[in-house]
Design a protein around this motif. Structure first.
Motif, PDB file in Angstrom:
ATOM      1  N   PRO A 183       0.810  -1.219   0.000  1.00 48.57           N
ATOM      2  CA  PRO A 183       0.000   0.000   0.000  1.00 48.57           C
ATOM      3  C   PRO A 183       0.839   1.262   0.000  1.00 48.57           C
ATOM      4  O   PRO A 183       2.017   1.250   0.356  1.00 48.57           O
ATOM      5  CB  PRO A 183      -0.791  -0.122   1.311  1.00 48.57           C
ATOM      6  N   TYR A 184       0.225   2.341  -0.420  1.00 49.67           N
ATOM      7  CA  TYR A 184       0.860   3.658  -0.346  1.00 49.67           C
ATOM      8  C   TYR A 184       0.972   4.061   1.120  1.00 49.67           C
ATOM      9  O   TYR A 184       0.009   3.946   1.891  1.00 49.67           O
ATOM     10  CB  TYR A 184       0.026   4.678  -1.107  1.00 49.67           C
ATOM     11  N   VAL A 185       2.140   4.528   1.515  1.00 54.13           N
ATOM     12  CA  VAL A 185       2.376   4.904   2.908  1.00 54.13           C
ATOM     13  C   VAL A 185       2.165   6.405   3.064  1.00 54.13           C
ATOM     14  O   VAL A 185       2.875   7.209   2.457  1.00 54.13           O
ATOM     15  CB  VAL A 185       3.796   4.495   3.350  1.00 54.13           C
ATOM     16  N   GLU A 186       1.183   6.773   3.864  1.00 52.06           N
ATOM     17  CA  GLU A 186       0.864   8.188   4.094  1.00 52.06           C
ATOM     18  C   GLU A 186       1.735   8.763   5.209  1.00 52.06           C
ATOM     19  O   GLU A 186       2.008   8.114   6.207  1.00 52.06           O
ATOM     20  CB  GLU A 186      -0.610   8.333   4.500  1.00 52.06           C
ATOM     21  N   GLY A 187       2.192   9.983   5.010  1.00 48.46           N
ATOM     22  CA  GLY A 187       2.819  10.743   6.079  1.00 48.46           C
ATOM     23  C   GLY A 187       4.227  10.340   6.457  1.00 48.46           C
ATOM     24  O   GLY A 187       4.734  10.791   7.485  1.00 48.46           O
ATOM     25  N   ALA A 188       4.884   9.510   5.657  1.00 49.25           N
ATOM     26  CA  ALA A 188       6.262   9.129   5.970  1.00 49.25           C
ATOM     27  C   ALA A 188       7.210  10.266   5.594  1.00 49.25           C
ATOM     28  O   ALA A 188       7.027  10.933   4.581  1.00 49.25           O
ATOM     29  CB  ALA A 188       6.641   7.851   5.241  1.00 49.25           C
ATOM     30  N   SER A 189       8.256  10.460   6.398  1.00 49.99           N
ATOM     31  CA  SER A 189       9.171  11.567   6.157  1.00 49.99           C
ATOM     32  C   SER A 189      10.387  11.168   5.327  1.00 49.99           C
ATOM     33  O   SER A 189      11.085  12.026   4.791  1.00 49.99           O
ATOM     34  CB  SER A 189       9.645  12.164   7.492  1.00 49.99           C
ATOM     35  N   ASN A 190      10.667   9.858   5.218  1.00 49.43           N
ATOM     36  CA  ASN A 190      11.825   9.411   4.448  1.00 49.43           C
ATOM     37  C   ASN A 190      11.670   7.949   4.060  1.00 49.43           C
ATOM     38  O   ASN A 190      10.752   7.264   4.514  1.00 49.43           O
ATOM     39  CB  ASN A 190      13.123   9.631   5.238  1.00 49.43           C
ATOM     40  N   GLN A 191      12.599   7.449   3.214  1.00 52.69           N
ATOM     41  CA  GLN A 191      12.511   6.079   2.715  1.00 52.69           C
ATOM     42  C   GLN A 191      12.717   5.047   3.813  1.00 52.69           C
ATOM     43  O   GLN A 191      12.149   3.956   3.760  1.00 52.69           O
ATOM     44  CB  GLN A 191      13.541   5.855   1.601  1.00 52.69           C
ATOM     45  N   LEU A 192      13.536   5.378   4.809  1.00 49.70           N
ATOM     46  CA  LEU A 192      13.740   4.451   5.917  1.00 49.70           C
ATOM     47  C   LEU A 192      12.432   4.165   6.638  1.00 49.70           C
ATOM     48  O   LEU A 192      12.128   3.023   6.983  1.00 49.70           O
ATOM     49  CB  LEU A 192      14.775   5.017   6.902  1.00 49.70           C
ATOM     50  N   GLU A 193      11.662   5.224   6.867  1.00 49.62           N
ATOM     51  CA  GLU A 193      10.376   5.059   7.544  1.00 49.62           C
ATOM     52  C   GLU A 193       9.412   4.252   6.688  1.00 49.62           C
ATOM     53  O   GLU A 193       8.694   3.384   7.190  1.00 49.62           O
ATOM     54  CB  GLU A 193       9.778   6.425   7.878  1.00 49.62           C
ATOM     55  N   VAL A 194       9.385   4.527   5.381  1.00 44.01           N
ATOM     56  CA  VAL A 194       8.520   3.761   4.486  1.00 44.01           C
ATOM     57  C   VAL A 194       8.912   2.288   4.507  1.00 44.01           C
ATOM     58  O   VAL A 194       8.058   1.399   4.632  1.00 44.01           O
ATOM     59  CB  VAL A 194       8.597   4.305   3.049  1.00 44.01           C
ATOM     60  N   ALA A 195      10.210   2.010   4.393  1.00 44.35           N
ATOM     61  CA  ALA A 195      10.679   0.627   4.387  1.00 44.35           C
ATOM     62  C   ALA A 195      10.285  -0.097   5.671  1.00 44.35           C
ATOM     63  O   ALA A 195       9.866  -1.262   5.637  1.00 44.35           O
ATOM     64  CB  ALA A 195      12.192   0.589   4.199  1.00 44.35           C
ATOM     65  N   GLU A 196      10.412   0.591   6.794  1.00 38.88           N
ATOM     66  CA  GLU A 196      10.029  -0.011   8.076  1.00 38.88           C
ATOM     67  C   GLU A 196       8.543  -0.344   8.105  1.00 38.88           C
ATOM     68  O   GLU A 196       8.137  -1.414   8.574  1.00 38.88           O
ATOM     69  CB  GLU A 196      10.389   0.949   9.218  1.00 38.88           C
ATOM     70  N   ARG A 197       7.729   0.544   7.548  1.00 40.09           N
ATOM     71  CA  ARG A 197       6.275   0.367   7.616  1.00 40.09           C
ATOM     72  C   ARG A 197       5.727  -0.650   6.614  1.00 40.09           C
ATOM     73  O   ARG A 197       4.603  -1.122   6.758  1.00 40.09           O
ATOM     74  CB  ARG A 197       5.597   1.726   7.451  1.00 40.09           C
ATOM     75  N   ILE A 198       6.525  -1.002   5.596  1.00 47.39           N
ATOM     76  CA  ILE A 198       6.036  -2.001   4.636  1.00 47.39           C
ATOM     77  C   ILE A 198       6.634  -3.387   4.885  1.00 47.39           C
ATOM     78  O   ILE A 198       6.390  -4.321   4.115  1.00 47.39           O
ATOM     79  CB  ILE A 198       6.314  -1.591   3.175  1.00 47.39           C
ATOM     80  N   ARG A 199       7.376  -3.545   5.965  1.00 49.19           N
ATOM     81  CA  ARG A 199       8.030  -4.827   6.222  1.00 49.19           C
ATOM     82  C   ARG A 199       7.040  -5.989   6.277  1.00 49.19           C
ATOM     83  O   ARG A 199       7.319  -7.081   5.780  1.00 49.19           O
ATOM     84  CB  ARG A 199       8.843  -4.765   7.512  1.00 49.19           C
ATOM     85  N   ASN A 200       5.894  -5.758   6.888  1.00 47.82           N
ATOM     86  CA  ASN A 200       4.899  -6.832   6.982  1.00 47.82           C
ATOM     87  C   ASN A 200       4.399  -7.266   5.609  1.00 47.82           C
ATOM     88  O   ASN A 200       4.006  -8.417   5.419  1.00 47.82           O
ATOM     89  CB  ASN A 200       3.713  -6.399   7.845  1.00 47.82           C
ATOM     90  N   TYR A 201       4.417  -6.350   4.658  1.00 50.65           N
ATOM     91  CA  TYR A 201       3.884  -6.654   3.330  1.00 50.65           C
ATOM     92  C   TYR A 201       4.883  -7.394   2.451  1.00 50.65           C
ATOM     93  O   TYR A 201       4.493  -7.973   1.444  1.00 50.65           O
ATOM     94  CB  TYR A 201       3.435  -5.370   2.628  1.00 50.65           C
ATOM     95  N   VAL A 202       6.149  -7.370   2.805  1.00 46.25           N
ATOM     96  CA  VAL A 202       7.144  -8.039   1.964  1.00 46.25           C
ATOM     97  C   VAL A 202       7.407  -9.480   2.394  1.00 46.25           C
ATOM     98  O   VAL A 202       8.259 -10.151   1.803  1.00 46.25           O
ATOM     99  CB  VAL A 202       8.482  -7.262   1.931  1.00 46.25           C
ATOM    100  N   ARG A 203       6.664  -9.976   3.355  1.00 48.92           N
ATOM    101  CA  ARG A 203       6.884 -11.361   3.790  1.00 48.92           C
ATOM    102  C   ARG A 203       6.641 -12.360   2.679  1.00 48.92           C
ATOM    103  O   ARG A 203       7.439 -13.284   2.475  1.00 48.92           O
ATOM    104  CB  ARG A 203       5.988 -11.668   4.990  1.00 48.92           C
ATOM    105  N   ASN A 204       5.534 -12.209   1.942  1.00 52.27           N
ATOM    106  CA  ASN A 204       5.283 -13.108   0.809  1.00 52.27           C
ATOM    107  C   ASN A 204       6.350 -12.930  -0.263  1.00 52.27           C
ATOM    108  O   ASN A 204       6.747 -13.900  -0.915  1.00 52.27           O
ATOM    109  CB  ASN A 204       3.900 -12.858   0.216  1.00 52.27           C
ATOM    110  N   LEU A 205       6.798 -11.704  -0.450  1.00 53.57           N
ATOM    111  CA  LEU A 205       7.840 -11.422  -1.427  1.00 53.57           C
ATOM    112  C   LEU A 205       9.134 -12.151  -1.049  1.00 53.57           C
ATOM    113  O   LEU A 205       9.802 -12.730  -1.909  1.00 53.57           O
ATOM    114  CB  LEU A 205       8.082  -9.910  -1.474  1.00 53.57           C
ATOM    115  N   MET A 206       9.466 -12.159   0.227  1.00 54.25           N
ATOM    116  CA  MET A 206      10.664 -12.842   0.695  1.00 54.25           C
ATOM    117  C   MET A 206      10.599 -14.329   0.386  1.00 54.25           C
ATOM    118  O   MET A 206      11.587 -14.953  -0.017  1.00 54.25           O
ATOM    119  CB  MET A 206      10.848 -12.621   2.207  1.00 54.25           C
ATOM    120  N   LYS A 207       9.433 -14.915   0.585  1.00 57.26           N
ATOM    121  CA  LYS A 207       9.288 -16.361   0.345  1.00 57.26           C
ATOM    122  C   LYS A 207       9.548 -16.705  -1.118  1.00 57.26           C
ATOM    123  O   LYS A 207      10.099 -17.755  -1.436  1.00 57.26           O
ATOM    124  CB  LYS A 207       7.873 -16.812   0.735  1.00 57.26           C
TER     125      LYS A 207
END
Length: 211
Positions: A183-207
């Motif tokens: 999903p699009y991440v609202e209100g993030a101030s930088n890429q590090l914050e976005v990456a942290e907030r999408i970690r749950n979504y990349v689990r299937n990608l990791m597999k």
């Protein structure tokens, strides 16, 4: 070793580095390479600016690697404009030879089985094409607005395994044929914050990409 090259054809700004960073935050014993000398985003986000890098090794030089949170990181150094232009002289075969030599080091010294390469958005350069041709899998972030353009500019690579991730989706829906919908991440101030907030979504990608 499995090589996963992250590419979006000739389209930038679709989340290659952010997704790579989210993977790095969620794995152990995986190697990550910044092969994007034009912006060096992954290296900068990790606070790394080596004196020499893997591109120098293509012509017989040395390179530096770091261990971060249980992963191996191969960053890229700062280059002036004229030096960036010289990178166009690197042929895909030179990059592939460099990756084969690197593989031996990663396997024997670090026991690493997977290498993820974050590339620049210029597939006509030997630097990028070498990483694409050497890959076992291509991880391709898509955005809904530029999906067709991205797919069209990915080079023909035969039967190579293609892994698609639909990124920055604003609607609350599933997208068929996607390994993961981020999903699009609202209100993030930088890429590090976005990456942290999408970690749950990349689990299937990791597999899929590291499985």
């Amino acid at each position: 070793m499995t090589i996963i090259t992250v590419t979006s054809g000739n389209v930038g700004g679709v989340g290659k580095t952010t997704i790579t960073l989210a993977l790095l935050m969620s794995t152990k014993n995986v190697a990550y390479m910044d092969l994007s000398p034009d912006n060096r985003s992954l290296s900068l986000l990790l606070g790394l600016n080596p004196r020499v890098d893997i591109i120098d090794s293509v012509r017989g030089g040395r390179y530096m690697m770091y261990v971060r949170d249980g992963n191996v990181v191969i960053p890229i150094r700062h280059r002036e404009y004229l030096e960036l232009r010289q990178l166009s002289e690197i042929a895909p075969g030179e990059v592939q030879r460099m990756l084969r030599a690197l593989e031996k080091t990663l396997v024997s010294k670090y026991g690493v089985d997977d290498l993820v390469i974050d590339t620049m958005s210029a597939v006509n350069l030997g630097l990028t094409m070498g990483a694409i041709e050497a890959a076992d899998k291509l991880l391709i972030p898509l955005t809904r607005e530029r999906e067709e353009l991205i797919r069209r500019t990915i080079p023909r690579v035969g039967t190579k395994h293609m892994v698609y991730a639909m990124n920055m989706v604003r609607e609350n829906l599933r997208v068929e044929g996607m390994t993961v919908v981020i999903p699009y991440v609202e209100g993030a101030s930088n890429q590090l914050e976005v990456a942290e907030r999408i970690r749950n979504y990349v689990r299937n990608l990791m597999k899929v990409v590291l499985g």
